[in-house]
Design a protein around this motif. Sequence first.
Motif, PDB file in Angstrom:
ATOM      1  N   PRO A  41     -10.825  12.756   5.461  1.00  0.00           N
ATOM      2  CA  PRO A  41     -10.932  12.549   6.915  1.00  0.00           C
ATOM      3  C   PRO A  41     -12.269  13.090   7.424  1.00  0.00           C
ATOM      4  CG  PRO A  41      -8.844  13.597   6.309  1.00  0.00           C
ATOM      5  CD  PRO A  41      -9.721  13.639   5.097  1.00  0.00           C
TER       6      PRO A  41
ATOM      7  N   ARG B  35       0.819  -1.214   0.000  1.00  0.00           N
ATOM      8  CA  ARG B  35       0.000   0.000   0.000  1.00  0.00           C
ATOM      9  C   ARG B  35       0.854   1.266   0.000  1.00  0.00           C
ATOM     10  NH1 ARG B  35      -5.300   1.943   2.316  1.00  0.00           N
ATOM     11  NH2 ARG B  35      -6.015  -0.163   1.906  1.00  0.00           N
ATOM     12  N   GLU B  36       1.873   1.317   0.827  1.00  0.00           N
ATOM     13  CA  GLU B  36       2.702   2.517   0.943  1.00  0.00           C
ATOM     14  C   GLU B  36       3.286   2.895  -0.412  1.00  0.00           C
ATOM     15  OE1 GLU B  36       3.468   4.372   3.607  1.00  0.00           O
ATOM     16  OE2 GLU B  36       2.477   3.231   5.187  1.00  0.00           O
TER      17      GLU B  36
ATOM     18  N   ILE C  25      -0.146   9.137  -6.026  1.00  0.00           N
ATOM     19  CA  ILE C  25      -0.214  10.574  -5.758  1.00  0.00           C
ATOM     20  C   ILE C  25       0.659  11.345  -6.746  1.00  0.00           C
ATOM     21  CG2 ILE C  25       0.468  12.346  -4.093  1.00  0.00           C
ATOM     22  CD1 ILE C  25      -0.557  10.500  -1.888  1.00  0.00           C
TER      23      ILE C  25
ATOM     24  N   ILE D 141       0.437   4.060  -2.954  1.00  0.00           N
ATOM     25  CA  ILE D 141      -0.100   5.391  -2.675  1.00  0.00           C
ATOM     26  C   ILE D 141       0.883   6.475  -3.093  1.00  0.00           C
ATOM     27  CG2 ILE D 141      -0.675   6.997  -0.796  1.00  0.00           C
ATOM     28  CD1 ILE D 141      -2.088   4.682   0.585  1.00  0.00           C
ATOM     29  N   GLU D 142       2.142   6.296  -2.753  1.00  0.00           N
ATOM     30  CA  GLU D 142       3.156   7.292  -3.113  1.00  0.00           C
ATOM     31  C   GLU D 142       3.205   7.505  -4.626  1.00  0.00           C
ATOM     32  OE1 GLU D 142       8.006   7.986  -2.694  1.00  0.00           O
ATOM     33  OE2 GLU D 142       7.027   6.319  -1.651  1.00  0.00           O
TER      34      GLU D 142
ATOM     35  N   ASP E  48      -7.531   5.742   1.460  1.00  0.00           N
ATOM     36  CA  ASP E  48      -6.506   6.095   2.437  1.00  0.00           C
ATOM     37  C   ASP E  48      -6.460   7.618   2.632  1.00  0.00           C
ATOM     38  OD1 ASP E  48      -3.821   6.629   3.630  1.00  0.00           O
ATOM     39  OD2 ASP E  48      -3.589   4.464   3.346  1.00  0.00           O
ATOM     40  N   GLU E  49      -6.585   8.057   3.884  1.00  0.00           N
ATOM     41  CA  GLU E  49      -6.618   9.489   4.168  1.00  0.00           C
ATOM     42  C   GLU E  49      -5.338  10.215   3.773  1.00  0.00           C
ATOM     43  OE1 GLU E  49      -7.674  10.211   8.215  1.00  0.00           O
ATOM     44  OE2 GLU E  49      -9.686   9.335   8.015  1.00  0.00           O
ATOM     45  N   ARG E  50      -4.244   9.496   3.674  1.00  0.00           N
ATOM     46  CA  ARG E  50      -2.990  10.147   3.298  1.00  0.00           C
ATOM     47  C   ARG E  50      -3.038  10.736   1.902  1.00  0.00           C
ATOM     48  NH1 ARG E  50       0.874   5.200   4.644  1.00  0.00           N
ATOM     49  NH2 ARG E  50      -0.989   4.177   3.826  1.00  0.00           N
ATOM     50  N   ALA E  51      -3.945  10.243   1.089  1.00  0.00           N
ATOM     51  CA  ALA E  51      -4.070  10.752  -0.283  1.00  0.00           C
ATOM     52  C   ALA E  51      -4.958  11.991  -0.362  1.00  0.00           C
ATOM     53  CB  ALA E  51      -4.626   9.661  -1.196  1.00  0.00           C
ATOM     54  N   TRP E  52      -5.681  12.291   0.691  1.00  0.00           N
ATOM     55  CA  TRP E  52      -6.666  13.366   0.666  1.00  0.00           C
ATOM     56  C   TRP E  52      -6.101  14.705   0.186  1.00  0.00           C
ATOM     57  CZ3 TRP E  52     -11.168  15.206   0.031  1.00  0.00           C
ATOM     58  CH2 TRP E  52     -11.568  16.422   0.568  1.00  0.00           C
TER      59      TRP E  52
ATOM     60  N   CYS F 209     -11.513   9.014   0.710  1.00  0.00           N
ATOM     61  CA  CYS F 209     -10.269   9.380   1.390  1.00  0.00           C
ATOM     62  C   CYS F 209     -10.405  10.532   2.380  1.00  0.00           C
ATOM     63  CB  CYS F 209      -9.212   9.754   0.351  1.00  0.00           C
ATOM     64  SG  CYS F 209      -8.716   8.405  -0.757  1.00  0.00           S
TER      65      CYS F 209
END
Length: 226
Positions: free
Chosen positions: A131, A68-69, A76, A72-73, A99-103, A129
């Motif tokens: 939050p 996943r990490e 993005i 996602i990187e 995944d909220e990190r992509a928000w 995504c």
Amino acid sequence: MHPTDTTPARRLAIALAAPSNSGRLQAAMTAGTSPDPSYVEPLIERAGIEPDFGVREMLTWALLQLPREQVIERVIAELRAGSQQAQTQALHTLSKLGDERAWPAITGELLLSENDELARTAWRAAVACAPAGDRADLAAVLSTQLGRGDTDIMRSLSRALVALGAEAEAPIAAARLAAQATGDASVLTHAEATERLLADPEASFALDPTDAARLGRAHSGARGAH
């Protein structure tokens, strides 16, 4: 054979460039069945140019089997620098990952894109995504798009707003009241249909006969103005 052709990622890239849809589909399926972290790059690169919908779906599935990490990187990065198709596919992948990190990467420019397919894919990804603290702001942005496009686009937007639940109620109501005041039939019709869907999320998105007639008149008027 060139020495670099022996790496798993290079072999996958070659297979994903096969002339037949079935060959590319099989290559993507194999990548997902026997995942290797080095596959992220060739899968994303192919997704940005793949013409066949079924193959693109399999590419997305294969990406979801990888770390996943790393995915996602790279996804993005595609949002920020890719082509329109690459951005759409990246958003589609994010809608599956949720995944909220992509928000922060799902920008207003994407949500309000003039390209319908890019915009509605961004709506789905944003809902997945965002939050909890940002969902009301997202609902406010999405409500500005009420009245947009054909029935399919309207349905996509309504489903995105409904997925935000109570956070969407006030922005939709505000859009409805504004449309009533200005006589904007498209926005009014869409807002009312979305409110019905909010009241019964299990129902199908549908325009009743009065809605359809009102929307038809609005669209006819818009065409006549050009």
